[in-house]
Design an enzyme around this catalytic site. Structure first.
Site, mmCIF file in Angstrom:
data_model
loop_
_atom_site.group_PDB
_atom_site.id
_atom_site.type_symbol
_atom_site.label_atom_id
_atom_site.label_comp_id
_atom_site.label_asym_id
_atom_site.label_seq_id
_atom_site.Cartn_x
_atom_site.Cartn_y
_atom_site.Cartn_z
ATOM 1 N N GLY A 10 0.811 -1.231 0.000
ATOM 2 C CA GLY A 10 0.000 0.000 0.000
ATOM 3 C C GLY A 10 0.835 1.268 0.000
ATOM 4 O O GLY A 10 0.653 2.149 0.847
ATOM 5 N N SER A 12 1.088 3.592 -2.535
ATOM 6 C CA SER A 12 0.734 4.617 -3.539
ATOM 7 C C SER A 12 0.493 5.977 -2.888
ATOM 8 O O SER A 12 0.511 6.999 -3.575
ATOM 9 C CB SER A 12 -0.510 4.188 -4.320
ATOM 10 N N SER A 13 0.237 6.002 -1.588
ATOM 11 C CA SER A 13 -0.070 7.286 -0.931
ATOM 12 C C SER A 13 0.176 7.161 0.566
ATOM 13 O O SER A 13 0.482 6.079 1.081
ATOM 14 C CB SER A 13 -1.542 7.676 -1.189
ATOM 15 N N ILE A 15 0.759 6.942 4.481
ATOM 16 C CA ILE A 15 1.743 6.394 5.417
ATOM 17 C C ILE A 15 2.662 5.393 4.706
ATOM 18 O O ILE A 15 3.873 5.387 4.917
ATOM 19 C CB ILE A 15 1.026 5.724 6.614
ATOM 20 N N SER A 138 -4.119 0.382 14.062
ATOM 21 C CA SER A 138 -4.790 1.660 14.296
ATOM 22 C C SER A 138 -5.114 1.740 15.781
ATOM 23 O O SER A 138 -5.228 0.692 16.440
ATOM 24 C CB SER A 138 -6.100 1.686 13.492
ATOM 25 N N TYR A 151 -14.506 -1.705 10.351
ATOM 26 C CA TYR A 151 -13.085 -1.325 10.314
ATOM 27 C C TYR A 151 -12.403 -1.697 11.631
ATOM 28 O O TYR A 151 -11.321 -2.298 11.633
ATOM 29 C CB TYR A 151 -12.971 0.178 10.027
HETATM 30 N N1 LIG Z 1 -4.948 7.878 8.092
HETATM 31 C C1 LIG Z 1 -5.351 7.525 9.304
HETATM 32 O O1 LIG Z 1 -5.940 8.325 10.032
HETATM 33 C C2 LIG Z 1 -5.052 6.142 9.830
HETATM 34 C C3 LIG Z 1 -5.239 5.929 11.202
HETATM 35 C C4 LIG Z 1 -4.984 4.662 11.727
HETATM 36 C C5 LIG Z 1 -4.535 3.651 10.898
HETATM 37 N N2 LIG Z 1 -4.368 3.890 9.562
HETATM 38 C C6 LIG Z 1 -3.897 2.771 8.748
HETATM 39 O O2 LIG Z 1 -2.727 3.153 8.067
HETATM 40 C C7 LIG Z 1 -2.596 2.377 6.882
HETATM 41 C C8 LIG Z 1 -2.284 3.312 5.725
HETATM 42 O O3 LIG Z 1 -3.383 4.180 5.511
HETATM 43 P P1 LIG Z 1 -3.189 5.701 5.035
HETATM 44 O O4 LIG Z 1 -3.670 6.560 6.128
HETATM 45 O O5 LIG Z 1 -1.855 5.922 4.479
HETATM 46 O O6 LIG Z 1 -4.325 5.793 3.893
HETATM 47 P P2 LIG Z 1 -4.189 5.882 2.302
HETATM 48 O O7 LIG Z 1 -3.447 7.120 1.924
HETATM 49 O O8 LIG Z 1 -5.580 5.702 1.799
HETATM 50 O O9 LIG Z 1 -3.298 4.630 1.923
HETATM 51 C C9 LIG Z 1 -3.814 3.325 1.929
HETATM 52 C C10 LIG Z 1 -2.983 2.500 0.985
HETATM 53 O O10 LIG Z 1 -3.496 1.158 0.998
HETATM 54 C C11 LIG Z 1 -3.665 0.773 -0.347
HETATM 55 N N3 LIG Z 1 -4.643 -0.284 -0.529
HETATM 56 C C12 LIG Z 1 -5.978 -0.251 -0.352
HETATM 57 N N4 LIG Z 1 -6.510 -1.446 -0.683
HETATM 58 C C13 LIG Z 1 -5.472 -2.236 -1.086
HETATM 59 C C14 LIG Z 1 -5.359 -3.564 -1.565
HETATM 60 N N5 LIG Z 1 -6.438 -4.354 -1.725
HETATM 61 N N6 LIG Z 1 -4.128 -4.047 -1.872
HETATM 62 C C15 LIG Z 1 -3.027 -3.271 -1.736
HETATM 63 N N7 LIG Z 1 -3.077 -1.995 -1.325
HETATM 64 C C16 LIG Z 1 -4.284 -1.501 -0.994
HETATM 65 C C17 LIG Z 1 -4.068 2.037 -1.073
HETATM 66 O O11 LIG Z 1 -3.864 1.832 -2.462
HETATM 67 P P3 LIG Z 1 -4.798 2.432 -3.632
HETATM 68 O O12 LIG Z 1 -4.168 3.742 -3.974
HETATM 69 O O13 LIG Z 1 -4.692 1.413 -4.707
HETATM 70 O O14 LIG Z 1 -6.172 2.565 -3.062
HETATM 71 C C18 LIG Z 1 -3.068 3.003 -0.449
HETATM 72 O O15 LIG Z 1 -1.798 2.861 -1.045
HETATM 73 C C19 LIG Z 1 -3.899 1.611 6.735
HETATM 74 O O16 LIG Z 1 -3.709 0.281 7.183
HETATM 75 C C20 LIG Z 1 -4.853 2.356 7.657
HETATM 76 O O17 LIG Z 1 -5.888 1.522 8.132
HETATM 77 C C21 LIG Z 1 -4.617 5.110 9.015
#
Ligand SMILES: NC(=O)c1ccc[n+]([C@@H]2O[C@H](COP(=O)([O-])OP(=O)(O)OC[C@H]3O[C@@H](n4cnc5c(N)ncnc54)[C@H](OP(=O)(O)O)[C@@H]3O)[C@@H](O)[C@H]2O)c1
Length: 281
Positions: A10, A12-13, A15, A138, A151
Protein backbone atom coordinates in the site's frame (compact mmCIF):
# COMPACT_ATOMS: atom_id res chain seq x y z
CA UNK A 1 24.89 -7.19 7.12
CA UNK A 2 23.76 -6.43 3.56
CA UNK A 3 20.84 -4.09 3.08
CA UNK A 4 17.66 -5.78 4.42
CA UNK A 5 15.07 -6.61 1.72
CA UNK A 6 11.83 -5.08 2.95
CA UNK A 7 8.41 -5.38 1.28
CA UNK A 8 5.88 -2.64 2.07
CA UNK A 9 2.23 -2.92 0.99
CA UNK A 10 0.00 0.00 0.00
CA UNK A 11 2.66 2.55 -0.98
CA UNK A 12 0.73 4.62 -3.54
CA UNK A 13 -0.07 7.29 -0.93
CA UNK A 14 -0.04 8.33 2.70
CA UNK A 15 1.74 6.39 5.42
CA UNK A 16 2.89 3.53 3.15
CA UNK A 17 4.54 5.89 0.68
CA UNK A 18 6.42 7.53 3.56
CA UNK A 19 7.39 4.19 5.12
CA UNK A 20 8.85 3.13 1.77
CA UNK A 21 11.07 6.17 1.30
CA UNK A 22 12.08 6.44 4.97
CA UNK A 23 12.99 2.74 5.17
CA UNK A 24 15.06 3.21 2.00
CA UNK A 25 16.75 6.22 3.61
CA UNK A 26 17.47 4.00 6.66
CA UNK A 27 19.40 1.61 4.40
CA UNK A 28 16.77 -0.98 3.48
CA UNK A 29 16.27 -2.23 -0.06
CA UNK A 30 12.57 -1.43 -0.29
CA UNK A 31 10.13 -3.29 -2.49
CA UNK A 32 7.31 -0.76 -2.54
CA UNK A 33 4.11 -2.44 -3.63
CA UNK A 34 0.75 -1.10 -4.75
CA UNK A 35 -2.37 -2.34 -6.51
CA UNK A 36 -1.82 -0.18 -9.56
CA UNK A 37 1.70 0.94 -10.42
CA UNK A 38 0.23 3.67 -12.65
CA UNK A 39 -0.23 5.45 -9.28
CA UNK A 40 3.51 5.38 -8.49
CA UNK A 41 4.22 9.02 -9.48
CA UNK A 42 3.99 10.50 -5.94
CA UNK A 43 6.18 7.69 -4.54
CA UNK A 44 8.81 8.23 -7.27
CA UNK A 45 8.77 11.99 -6.56
CA UNK A 46 9.14 11.44 -2.80
CA UNK A 47 11.99 8.96 -3.35
CA UNK A 48 13.86 11.31 -5.63
CA UNK A 49 13.32 14.23 -3.23
CA UNK A 50 15.01 12.12 -0.50
CA UNK A 51 17.70 10.85 -2.89
CA UNK A 52 16.72 7.19 -2.46
CA UNK A 53 15.45 4.52 -4.82
CA UNK A 54 12.66 2.01 -4.31
CA UNK A 55 11.76 -1.09 -6.30
CA UNK A 56 8.10 -0.63 -7.27
CA UNK A 57 5.98 -3.76 -7.86
CA UNK A 58 2.32 -4.73 -8.13
CA UNK A 59 0.57 -6.33 -5.16
CA UNK A 60 -3.11 -6.39 -4.25
CA UNK A 61 -3.48 -7.83 -0.73
CA UNK A 62 -6.94 -9.23 -1.58
CA UNK A 63 -5.58 -11.23 -4.53
CA UNK A 64 -3.55 -14.32 -3.49
CA UNK A 65 -2.16 -14.76 -7.02
CA UNK A 66 -0.82 -11.21 -6.95
CA UNK A 67 0.84 -11.80 -3.55
CA UNK A 68 2.45 -15.04 -4.82
CA UNK A 69 3.64 -13.41 -8.06
CA UNK A 70 5.12 -10.45 -6.20
CA UNK A 71 6.90 -12.53 -3.54
CA UNK A 72 8.25 -14.97 -6.15
CA UNK A 73 9.64 -12.11 -8.22
CA UNK A 74 11.22 -10.50 -5.14
CA UNK A 75 12.89 -13.81 -4.21
CA UNK A 76 14.07 -14.30 -7.80
CA UNK A 77 15.56 -10.80 -7.98
CA UNK A 78 16.73 -10.15 -4.40
CA UNK A 79 17.17 -13.71 -3.09
CA UNK A 80 15.62 -13.14 0.33
CA UNK A 81 12.96 -11.27 2.31
CA UNK A 82 13.99 -9.71 5.63
CA UNK A 83 10.86 -7.76 6.51
CA UNK A 84 7.23 -7.31 5.54
CA UNK A 85 5.40 -4.13 6.48
CA UNK A 86 1.66 -4.74 6.21
CA UNK A 87 0.46 -1.20 5.65
CA UNK A 88 -2.28 -1.52 3.01
CA UNK A 89 -5.71 -0.78 4.41
CA UNK A 90 -8.90 1.11 3.75
CA UNK A 91 -11.28 3.07 5.94
CA UNK A 92 -15.00 2.46 6.12
CA UNK A 93 -17.83 4.32 7.82
CA UNK A 94 -21.12 2.61 8.54
CA UNK A 95 -23.31 0.79 11.03
CA UNK A 96 -24.58 -2.75 10.78
CA UNK A 97 -28.28 -2.01 10.36
CA UNK A 98 -27.52 0.02 7.22
CA UNK A 99 -25.10 -2.32 5.51
CA UNK A 100 -24.90 -5.90 4.38
CA UNK A 101 -22.79 -8.68 5.82
CA UNK A 102 -20.97 -8.64 2.48
CA UNK A 103 -20.05 -4.98 3.05
CA UNK A 104 -18.46 -6.03 6.35
CA UNK A 105 -16.72 -8.97 4.64
CA UNK A 106 -15.18 -6.58 2.07
CA UNK A 107 -13.74 -4.43 4.87
CA UNK A 108 -12.32 -7.57 6.51
CA UNK A 109 -10.87 -8.76 3.17
CA UNK A 110 -8.64 -5.71 2.81
CA UNK A 111 -7.85 -4.90 6.42
CA UNK A 112 -7.65 -8.39 7.97
CA UNK A 113 -7.42 -11.21 5.41
CA UNK A 114 -5.06 -9.10 3.30
CA UNK A 115 -2.70 -8.95 6.28
CA UNK A 116 -3.15 -12.68 6.93
CA UNK A 117 -2.43 -13.60 3.31
CA UNK A 118 0.66 -11.42 2.92
CA UNK A 119 2.00 -12.55 6.31
CA UNK A 120 1.46 -16.23 5.44
CA UNK A 121 3.36 -15.74 2.18
CA UNK A 122 6.19 -13.98 4.03
CA UNK A 123 6.64 -16.29 7.04
CA UNK A 124 8.81 -19.03 5.50
CA UNK A 125 11.16 -16.38 4.12
CA UNK A 126 11.18 -14.33 7.34
CA UNK A 127 11.94 -17.54 9.22
CA UNK A 128 14.89 -18.14 6.92
CA UNK A 129 16.19 -14.57 7.35
CA UNK A 130 15.21 -14.32 11.05
CA UNK A 131 13.33 -11.25 9.93
CA UNK A 132 10.46 -9.01 11.00
CA UNK A 133 6.76 -8.70 10.47
CA UNK A 134 5.45 -5.19 11.14
CA UNK A 135 1.75 -4.37 10.72
CA UNK A 136 0.14 -0.95 10.66
CA UNK A 137 -3.04 -1.31 12.68
CA UNK A 138 -4.79 1.66 14.30
CA UNK A 139 -5.94 3.03 17.60
CA UNK A 140 -9.14 1.50 16.19
CA UNK A 141 -7.49 -1.88 16.85
CA UNK A 142 -7.73 -1.19 20.59
CA UNK A 143 -10.66 1.24 20.90
CA UNK A 144 -13.98 0.50 19.17
CA UNK A 145 -15.17 3.73 17.59
CA UNK A 146 -18.66 4.77 16.49
CA UNK A 147 -19.66 3.98 12.89
CA UNK A 148 -16.44 1.98 12.50
CA UNK A 149 -17.75 -1.47 13.47
CA UNK A 150 -16.35 -3.27 10.44
CA UNK A 151 -13.08 -1.32 10.31
CA UNK A 152 -12.42 -1.67 14.05
CA UNK A 153 -13.38 -5.36 13.94
CA UNK A 154 -10.76 -5.87 11.23
CA UNK A 155 -8.09 -3.94 13.14
CA UNK A 156 -8.93 -5.72 16.45
CA UNK A 157 -8.66 -8.99 14.51
CA UNK A 158 -5.23 -8.03 13.21
CA UNK A 159 -4.09 -7.15 16.71
CA UNK A 160 -5.31 -10.46 18.14
CA UNK A 161 -3.77 -12.37 15.26
CA UNK A 162 -0.37 -10.71 15.67
CA UNK A 163 -0.37 -10.89 19.47
CA UNK A 164 -1.05 -14.63 19.19
CA UNK A 165 1.53 -15.13 16.45
CA UNK A 166 4.30 -13.14 18.19
CA UNK A 167 5.51 -15.78 20.70
CA UNK A 168 5.24 -18.53 18.09
CA UNK A 169 7.15 -16.57 15.45
CA UNK A 170 9.76 -15.70 18.06
CA UNK A 171 10.62 -19.40 18.45
CA UNK A 172 11.85 -19.36 14.84
CA UNK A 173 13.57 -15.98 15.08
CA UNK A 174 10.85 -13.72 13.60
CA UNK A 175 9.95 -10.51 15.45
CA UNK A 176 6.30 -9.43 15.21
CA UNK A 177 5.07 -5.86 15.88
CA UNK A 178 1.88 -3.85 15.44
CA UNK A 179 1.94 -0.07 15.21
CA UNK A 180 -1.15 1.99 15.97
CA UNK A 181 -1.62 5.44 14.41
CA UNK A 182 -4.34 7.86 15.51
CA UNK A 183 -5.69 10.34 12.95
CA UNK A 184 -3.12 10.80 10.18
CA UNK A 185 -3.30 13.15 7.19
CA UNK A 186 -3.29 10.91 4.09
CA UNK A 187 -5.70 9.77 1.38
CA UNK A 188 -7.46 7.62 4.01
CA UNK A 189 -10.58 9.82 4.38
CA UNK A 190 -10.93 10.76 0.66
CA UNK A 191 -10.43 7.08 -0.29
CA UNK A 192 -13.59 6.18 1.67
CA UNK A 193 -15.25 7.65 -1.39
CA UNK A 194 -18.42 9.20 0.04
CA UNK A 195 -19.02 12.77 1.16
CA UNK A 196 -20.22 13.39 4.72
CA UNK A 197 -23.51 14.71 3.32
CA UNK A 198 -24.06 11.49 1.31
CA UNK A 199 -23.24 9.32 4.31
CA UNK A 200 -25.68 11.22 6.53
CA UNK A 201 -28.37 11.15 3.82
CA UNK A 202 -28.12 7.34 3.73
CA UNK A 203 -28.00 6.84 7.51
CA UNK A 204 -31.76 6.68 8.23
CA UNK A 205 -32.42 6.68 12.00
CA UNK A 206 -28.70 7.05 12.69
CA UNK A 207 -28.38 10.33 10.74
CA UNK A 208 -28.20 12.65 13.80
CA UNK A 209 -25.59 10.46 15.52
CA UNK A 210 -23.57 10.08 12.31
CA UNK A 211 -23.71 13.84 11.70
CA UNK A 212 -22.37 14.45 15.21
CA UNK A 213 -19.68 11.80 14.75
CA UNK A 214 -18.53 13.13 11.38
CA UNK A 215 -18.33 16.68 12.74
CA UNK A 216 -16.17 15.46 15.64
CA UNK A 217 -14.08 13.32 13.36
CA UNK A 218 -13.51 16.25 10.97
CA UNK A 219 -12.07 18.32 13.80
CA UNK A 220 -9.85 15.45 14.91
CA UNK A 221 -8.49 15.05 11.34
CA UNK A 222 -7.90 18.83 11.22
CA UNK A 223 -5.21 18.18 13.88
CA UNK A 224 -3.99 14.95 12.32
CA UNK A 225 -0.41 13.74 12.55
CA UNK A 226 1.47 13.98 9.24
CA UNK A 227 2.10 10.79 7.27
CA UNK A 228 5.81 11.61 7.49
CA UNK A 229 5.74 11.59 11.31
CA UNK A 230 3.54 8.48 11.52
CA UNK A 231 5.86 6.64 9.14
CA UNK A 232 8.93 7.71 11.14
CA UNK A 233 7.46 5.95 14.19
CA UNK A 234 6.77 2.82 12.12
CA UNK A 235 10.25 2.80 10.57
CA UNK A 236 11.70 3.19 14.09
CA UNK A 237 9.95 -0.08 15.02
CA UNK A 238 11.12 -1.72 11.76
CA UNK A 239 14.75 -0.81 12.46
CA UNK A 240 14.84 -1.17 16.28
CA UNK A 241 17.25 -3.73 17.73
CA UNK A 242 14.51 -4.98 20.05
CA UNK A 243 11.17 -3.91 18.53
CA UNK A 244 8.13 -3.86 20.85
CA UNK A 245 5.11 -6.03 20.16
CA UNK A 246 2.92 -2.91 20.21
CA UNK A 247 3.73 0.74 19.54
CA UNK A 248 1.81 3.92 18.71
CA UNK A 249 2.81 6.68 16.31
CA UNK A 250 2.13 9.61 18.66
CA UNK A 251 1.71 10.47 22.32
CA UNK A 252 -2.01 11.10 21.69
CA UNK A 253 -2.43 7.62 20.18
CA UNK A 254 -0.51 6.14 23.11
CA UNK A 255 -2.75 7.83 25.70
CA UNK A 256 -5.90 6.78 23.84
CA UNK A 257 -4.87 3.13 23.48
CA UNK A 258 -3.53 3.04 27.03
CA UNK A 259 -6.85 4.23 28.45
CA UNK A 260 -8.66 1.46 26.58
CA UNK A 261 -6.23 -1.27 27.60
CA UNK A 262 -6.71 -0.29 31.27
CA UNK A 263 -10.52 -0.06 30.95
CA UNK A 264 -11.45 -3.53 32.18
CA UNK A 265 -15.22 -2.95 32.31
CA UNK A 266 -15.43 -0.80 29.16
CA UNK A 267 -16.98 2.14 30.95
CA UNK A 268 -14.19 4.63 30.25
CA UNK A 269 -14.21 4.01 26.49
CA UNK A 270 -18.00 4.00 26.27
CA UNK A 271 -18.17 7.15 28.39
CA UNK A 272 -15.93 8.84 25.82
CA UNK A 273 -17.29 7.48 22.53
CA UNK A 274 -20.86 8.13 23.65
CA UNK A 275 -20.03 11.84 23.60
CA UNK A 276 -18.85 11.53 19.96
CA UNK A 277 -22.36 10.65 18.77
CA UNK A 278 -24.29 12.96 21.11
CA UNK A 279 -26.36 15.45 19.18
CA UNK A 280 -25.68 18.98 20.42
CA UNK A 281 -28.88 20.84 21.43
N1 LIG B 1 -4.95 7.88 8.09
C1 LIG B 1 -5.35 7.53 9.30
O1 LIG B 1 -5.94 8.32 10.03
C2 LIG B 1 -5.05 6.14 9.83
C3 LIG B 1 -5.24 5.93 11.20
C4 LIG B 1 -4.98 4.66 11.73
C5 LIG B 1 -4.54 3.65 10.90
N2 LIG B 1 -4.37 3.89 9.56
C6 LIG B 1 -3.90 2.77 8.75
O2 LIG B 1 -2.73 3.15 8.07
C7 LIG B 1 -2.60 2.38 6.88
C8 LIG B 1 -2.28 3.31 5.72
O3 LIG B 1 -3.38 4.18 5.51
P1 LIG B 1 -3.19 5.70 5.04
O4 LIG B 1 -3.67 6.56 6.13
O5 LIG B 1 -1.86 5.92 4.48
O6 LIG B 1 -4.33 5.79 3.89
P2 LIG B 1 -4.19 5.88 2.30
O7 LIG B 1 -3.45 7.12 1.92
O8 LIG B 1 -5.58 5.70 1.80
O9 LIG B 1 -3.30 4.63 1.92
C9 LIG B 1 -3.81 3.33 1.93
C10 LIG B 1 -2.98 2.50 0.99
O10 LIG B 1 -3.50 1.16 1.00
C11 LIG B 1 -3.66 0.77 -0.35
N3 LIG B 1 -4.64 -0.28 -0.53
C12 LIG B 1 -5.98 -0.25 -0.35
N4 LIG B 1 -6.51 -1.45 -0.68
C13 LIG B 1 -5.47 -2.24 -1.09
C14 LIG B 1 -5.36 -3.56 -1.57
N5 LIG B 1 -6.44 -4.35 -1.72
N6 LIG B 1 -4.13 -4.05 -1.87
C15 LIG B 1 -3.03 -3.27 -1.74
N7 LIG B 1 -3.08 -2.00 -1.33
C16 LIG B 1 -4.28 -1.50 -0.99
C17 LIG B 1 -4.07 2.04 -1.07
O11 LIG B 1 -3.86 1.83 -2.46
P3 LIG B 1 -4.80 2.43 -3.63
O12 LIG B 1 -4.17 3.74 -3.97
O13 LIG B 1 -4.69 1.41 -4.71
O14 LIG B 1 -6.17 2.57 -3.06
C18 LIG B 1 -3.07 3.00 -0.45
O15 LIG B 1 -1.80 2.86 -1.04
C19 LIG B 1 -3.90 1.61 6.74
O16 LIG B 1 -3.71 0.28 7.18
C20 LIG B 1 -4.85 2.36 7.66
O17 LIG B 1 -5.89 1.52 8.13
C21 LIG B 1 -4.62 5.11 9.01
Amino acid sequence: MTSPITIVTGTSSGIGLEIAVQAAAAGHTVVATMRDTAKAGPLRDAASALGVSVDIRTLDVTDPASIDACFSSVLADHGRIDALVNNAGAGHVGTIENESVDDVRRVMEVNFFGVVAASKAAMPHLRESRGRLVTVTSVGGAVGQPFSEAYCAAKFAVEGFMQSLAPVAETVGVKVSVVEPGAVASEFVPNIGLSSADMVAQAGPYAPALGAYLARSGSSFANAQSSTDAAAAIVAVLTADAPPLRAQTSDGARAFVGASLADTDGSAVLGLTRTWVAVQP
